[in-house]
Design a protein around this motif. Structure first.
Motif, PDB file in Angstrom:
ATOM      1  N   GLN A 110      -3.271  14.805  46.242  1.00 12.20           N
ATOM      2  CA  GLN A 110      -2.893  15.135  47.618  1.00 12.20           C
ATOM      3  C   GLN A 110      -3.844  14.556  48.665  1.00 12.20           C
ATOM      4  OE1 GLN A 110      -2.576  19.407  47.634  1.00 12.20           O
ATOM      5  NE2 GLN A 110      -0.586  19.394  46.607  1.00 12.20           N
ATOM      6  N   GLN A 111      -5.120  14.378  48.315  1.00  9.92           N
ATOM      7  CA  GLN A 111      -6.086  13.831  49.267  1.00  9.92           C
ATOM      8  C   GLN A 111      -6.850  12.701  48.574  1.00  9.92           C
ATOM      9  OE1 GLN A 111      -8.377  16.701  51.639  1.00  9.92           O
ATOM     10  NE2 GLN A 111      -7.093  18.347  50.829  1.00  9.92           N
ATOM     11  N   THR A 112      -6.157  11.586  48.388  1.00 14.62           N
ATOM     12  CA  THR A 112      -6.719  10.502  47.591  1.00 14.62           C
ATOM     13  C   THR A 112      -7.983   9.913  48.216  1.00 14.62           C
ATOM     14  OG1 THR A 112      -5.193   8.951  48.673  1.00 14.62           O
ATOM     15  CG2 THR A 112      -4.513   9.878  46.555  1.00 14.62           C
ATOM     16  N   GLY A 113      -8.032   9.845  49.544  1.00 15.79           N
ATOM     17  CA  GLY A 113      -9.217   9.305  50.200  1.00 15.79           C
ATOM     18  C   GLY A 113     -10.442  10.155  49.900  1.00 15.79           C
ATOM     19  N   ARG A 114     -10.267  11.452  49.945  1.00 11.07           N
ATOM     20  CA  ARG A 114     -11.377  12.363  49.640  1.00 11.07           C
ATOM     21  C   ARG A 114     -11.761  12.246  48.164  1.00 11.07           C
ATOM     22  NH1 ARG A 114     -13.233  16.255  52.851  1.00 11.07           N
ATOM     23  NH2 ARG A 114     -14.719  17.755  51.938  1.00 11.07           N
ATOM     24  N   ALA A 115     -10.755  12.112  47.299  1.00 10.77           N
ATOM     25  CA  ALA A 115     -11.025  11.989  45.867  1.00 10.77           C
ATOM     26  C   ALA A 115     -11.820  10.719  45.563  1.00 10.77           C
ATOM     27  CB  ALA A 115      -9.713  11.999  45.085  1.00 10.77           C
ATOM     28  N   VAL A 116     -11.462   9.626  46.220  1.00 11.19           N
ATOM     29  CA  VAL A 116     -12.176   8.355  46.011  1.00 11.19           C
ATOM     30  C   VAL A 116     -13.641   8.498  46.407  1.00 11.19           C
ATOM     31  CG1 VAL A 116     -12.416   5.980  46.865  1.00 11.19           C
ATOM     32  CG2 VAL A 116     -10.176   6.839  46.170  1.00 11.19           C
ATOM     33  N   LEU A 117     -13.890   9.128  47.541  1.00 13.98           N
ATOM     34  CA  LEU A 117     -15.270   9.302  48.005  1.00 13.98           C
ATOM     35  C   LEU A 117     -16.051  10.245  47.095  1.00 13.98           C
ATOM     36  CD1 LEU A 117     -15.065   9.423  51.903  1.00 13.98           C
ATOM     37  CD2 LEU A 117     -15.989   7.610  50.461  1.00 13.98           C
ATOM     38  N   LEU A 118     -15.431  11.317  46.649  1.00 11.79           N
ATOM     39  CA  LEU A 118     -16.114  12.245  45.759  1.00 11.79           C
ATOM     40  C   LEU A 118     -16.462  11.568  44.426  1.00 11.79           C
ATOM     41  CD1 LEU A 118     -14.088  15.493  46.453  1.00 11.79           C
ATOM     42  CD2 LEU A 118     -16.549  15.204  46.826  1.00 11.79           C
ATOM     43  N   ASP A 119     -15.556  10.731  43.945  1.00 18.48           N
ATOM     44  CA  ASP A 119     -15.827   9.992  42.719  1.00 18.48           C
ATOM     45  C   ASP A 119     -17.008   9.047  42.919  1.00 18.48           C
ATOM     46  OD1 ASP A 119     -14.937   9.149  39.955  1.00 18.48           O
ATOM     47  OD2 ASP A 119     -14.798   7.234  40.998  1.00 18.48           O
ATOM     48  N   ALA A 120     -17.027   8.354  44.055  1.00 18.62           N
ATOM     49  CA  ALA A 120     -18.120   7.428  44.364  1.00 18.62           C
ATOM     50  C   ALA A 120     -19.441   8.167  44.535  1.00 18.62           C
ATOM     51  CB  ALA A 120     -17.782   6.641  45.627  1.00 18.62           C
TER      52      ALA A 120
END
Length: 203
Positions: A110-120
């Motif tokens: 649902q919040q892919t941008g946030r997921a990408v940053l959290l993964d990084a």
């Protein structure tokens, strides 16, 4: 003897620049929107990260085509070359814990941008944690850069052996799946060579 380490989020400095690099931002400065989202993600990540690590110092013995690291025999020309000039090594594993994985599952769809940053941020955090551990392990000695299973011909399957030697499930909560993947995801295993002392006799 296995040595355990742990740290609070306040004790591990996670680089915003490195997190953006892992996120694919490159050298471009972040927009205000991205910078604000990154700051929010850093706060959320810090609230759930559980930094744990374990280390074991062993003797290196060279045997035929491989080398023995304490009780572990490894056939790897790349690792052997990397440890040239070392008579001992430190085996270690490190993790930021399992809660960051659950954050990624929560935001992944649902919040892919946030997921990408959290993964990084998770990648940057485990790197920073490993650097902190290695710095602590140095104790005035000269250490080689860490070398992990999967580098060169150092087989990825050795992760399970390293984790077993470090009693990782008990000491850090790290385990390895049947497919050879570590859980939590943001975990690292590595070998760090200790350079042998060079004593010159002057006559």
């Amino acid at each position: 003897m296995i040595t355990r380490y742990q740290a609070s989020a306040a004790e591990v400095a996670v680089s915003s620049e490195q997190a953006l690099h892992y996120a694919g931002q490159g050298a471009l400065p972040p927009s205000r929107e991205l910078a604000d989202l990154l700051a929010s993600c850093l706060v959320e990540f810090s609230g759930v990260a559980a930094y744990r690590a374990a280390a074991l110092e062993v003797e290196i013995m060279r045997t035929g085509a491989g080398l023995t690291l304490g009780p572990l025999y490894v056939e790897s020309k790349d690792l052997s070359a990397h440890l040239e000039g070392c008579d001992r090594a430190i085996l270690f594993c490190a993790t930021v814990g399992g809660e960051p994985d659950r954050l990624l599952l929560r935001y992944g769809r649902q919040q892919t941008g946030r997921a990408v940053l959290l993964d990084a941020i998770g990648s940057a955090a485990v790197e920073a944690w490993c650097d902190k551990i290695v710095s602590n392990l140095a104790k005035g000695r000269i250490l080689r850069p860490r070398f992990s299973p999967g580098y060169g011909d150092f087989a990825l399957s050795c992760q399970g052996d390293l984790l077993a030697l470090l009693s990782a499930a008990q000491t850090t909560g790290i385990s390895v799946t049947a497919a050879g993947m570590m859980t939590p995801q943001k975990s690292v295993t590595a070998v760090v060579g200790i350079q042998a002392a060079m004593i010159e006799e002057r006559r």
